[in-house]
Structure formats: structure tokens, C-alpha cells
Design an enzyme around this catalytic site. Structure first.
Site, PDB file in Angstrom:
ATOM      1  N   HIS A   1      21.485  30.027 -34.362  1.00 41.95           N
ATOM      2  CA  HIS A   1      22.308  30.670 -35.371  1.00 41.95           C
ATOM      3  C   HIS A   1      22.890  29.608 -36.300  1.00 41.95           C
ATOM      4  CE1 HIS A   1      23.095  34.689 -33.044  1.00 41.95           C
ATOM      5  NE2 HIS A   1      21.809  34.415 -33.223  1.00 41.95           N
TER       6      HIS A   1
ATOM      7  N   GLU B   1      25.781  29.077 -37.385  1.00 42.52           N
ATOM      8  CA  GLU B   1      27.046  28.482 -36.970  1.00 42.52           C
ATOM      9  C   GLU B   1      26.808  27.312 -36.017  1.00 42.52           C
ATOM     10  OE1 GLU B   1      27.763  33.031 -37.154  1.00 42.52           O
ATOM     11  OE2 GLU B   1      26.133  31.643 -36.698  1.00 42.52           O
TER      12      GLU B   1
ATOM     13  N   CYS C   1      28.629  35.940 -33.810  1.00 40.35           N
ATOM     14  CA  CYS C   1      28.486  36.724 -32.583  1.00 40.35           C
ATOM     15  C   CYS C   1      29.421  36.149 -31.522  1.00 40.35           C
ATOM     16  CB  CYS C   1      27.038  36.695 -32.097  1.00 40.35           C
ATOM     17  SG  CYS C   1      26.481  35.062 -31.523  1.00 40.35           S
TER      18      CYS C   1
ATOM     19  N   CYS D   1      28.512  32.484 -30.534  1.00 43.05           N
ATOM     20  CA  CYS D   1      28.850  31.528 -31.589  1.00 43.05           C
ATOM     21  C   CYS D   1      30.362  31.351 -31.690  1.00 43.05           C
ATOM     22  CB  CYS D   1      28.287  31.985 -32.927  1.00 43.05           C
ATOM     23  SG  CYS D   1      26.496  31.783 -33.084  1.00 43.05           S
TER      24      CYS D   1
END
EC number: 3.5.4.-
Length: 229
Positions: free
Chosen positions: A61, A63, A93, A96
Site C-alpha cells: 500500500h 502508506e 486500512c 496501514c
């Protein structure tokens, strides 16, 4: 800086501008695009200079990619105060959010502001708790409004000549619906926003279902903004 030829060709604070169509499809609050786009800027030690960059999902992801890359950059100084601003097409999410919280606990000199276009799987309790944990750790989280969309257009988008003032103006209602749901998340209330997507034809439906607890704890002006009071 206004330009009749588009953005400044050589911007030392920005590594790559995204194209207008990318910005429109990634940050449209009505779209449920799977990929996530991150636009970010970093300010070290209260200086006026800002470092900007763009990023998209890879095997991780965005992040997580940012956190891993940030600490390996040559300009990283763990003992210098740093302000980071993210403009995310999807909210983090749960996993993350946990990674971000752990990162901030290891780097107390870093301050993080997050502006999001959409809430990612907002009915999942892990994602809701993750956002609350971020806020508890000092992160500011807000839904992108007209001001943030305009700022991103001018500073991150390779806009056409003489179109500095233009940006894709999305209906305010969708923004207000996400603002309302984020408020529910922060207060620990049940979800009130439901999003349904039909494949044939491809349509997305946003509906609001309020319970007594919502009416009791949500400020009236937020309900009025969505036409629910």
C-alpha cells in the site's frame, strides 16, 4: 505562481506531477477505484521550502511504501521536526494505520496531517478502529474539501496551459456524506453511510441510515448539510 503555459517546467520541490485525468479518476469521491494515489509534501524544521512527490500502489500500500522510503532518504533527520501532509484517494486500512502509528511512536518529531477523498471499507471495524488510533496518536484526519482539491490541482497536477484555476468540481453532497461518516468513526458510532455498487449497469448508490445514537451525538449542522435534519 500563475502560468499561461501550465505549471512551472522545473519545480525543485516536486518530483513528478500527475496528469489531469489521473487526478480526476483517483480523487473523485463517487468512484470506487481499487488503486490508491498519494500526493504528499514534507516540510523540515519549519522552513518555507516544501518537498512534494506523488505515489501509487505497488506490491505494498502507498502508506507503507512512503514510510519505508521516508526513513531511507538522504535528507531524513530523525531529530529534526518534520511536518508531513498526505492527500490520499482512500483512507488507510487497519494494517496501514497500525504501521503509521508505530512509525510515529518511533519518530516523535514527525507530525502527520491526512486529507482523504474516500473512506476505505468504512464498515470494517478494523479500519474504523485504525483511524481512531491514528487520531489518538496525534494525526489530523479530514475529508478533502474544495480547498484541498484546488490546492492539489495547482501543486501536484500537470494542468493544461491557462487552467491553473480549474479543477474537477465534484458535487458537495458526496464530500458531506464522507464527512458525516468520518464523524461517526471518530465518535465510535455505528456506520450510517452505505455504499452499494452494481456491475450491470455500473452504478454506485450512496444511502444514509441513521439510528437514535446518531441523532443524539452528531452535531445538527452536519445533518443539515446532508439534508437529514
Amino acid at each position: 505562481m500563475s502560468s499561461e503555459t501550465g505549471p512551472v517546467a522545473v519545480d525543485p520541490t516536486l518530483r513528478r506531477r500527475i496528469e489531469p485525468h489521473e487526478f480526476e479518476v483517483f480523487f473523485d469521491p463517487r468512484e470506487l477505484r481499487k488503486e490508491t494515489c498519494l500526493l504528499y509534501e514534507i516540510n523540515w524544521g519549519g522552513r518555507h521550502s516544501v518537498w512534494r512527490h506523488t505515489s501509487q500502489n505497488t506490491s505494498n500500500h502507498v502508506e507503507v511504501n512512503f514510510l519505508e522510503k521516508f526513513t531511507t532518504e538522504r535528507y531524513f533527520r530523525p531529530n529534526t521536526r518534520c511536518s508531513i501532509t498526505w492527500f490520499l484517494s482512500w483512507s488507510p486500512c487497519g494494517e496501514c494505520s497500525r504501521a503509521i502509528t508505530e512509525f510515529l511512536s518511533r519518530h516523535p518529531y514527525v507530525t502527520l496531517f491526512i486529507y482523504i477523498a474516500r473512506l476505505y471499507h468504512h464498515t470494517d471495524q478494523r479500519n474504523r478502529q485504525g483511524l481512531r488510533d491514528l487520531i489518538s496518536s496525534g494525526v489530523t484526519i479530514q475529508i478533502m474539501t474544495e480547498q484541498e482539491y484546488c490546492y492539489c490541482w495547482r501543486n501536484f497536477v500537470n494542468y493544461p496551459p491557462s487552467n491553473e484555476a480549474y479543477w474537477p468540481r465534484y458535487p458537495h453532497l458526496w464530500v458531506k456524506l464522507y464527512v458525516l461518516e468520518l464523524y461517526c468513526i471518530i465518535l465510535g458510532l455505528p456506520p450510517c453511510l452505505k455504499i452499494l455498487r452494481r456491475k450491470q449497469p455500473q452504478l454506485t448508490f450512496f444511502t444514509i441510515t441513521l439510528q437514535t445514537c446518531h441523532y443524539q451525538r452528531i452535531p445538527p449542522h452536519l445533518l443539515w448539510a446532508t439534508g437529514l435534519k
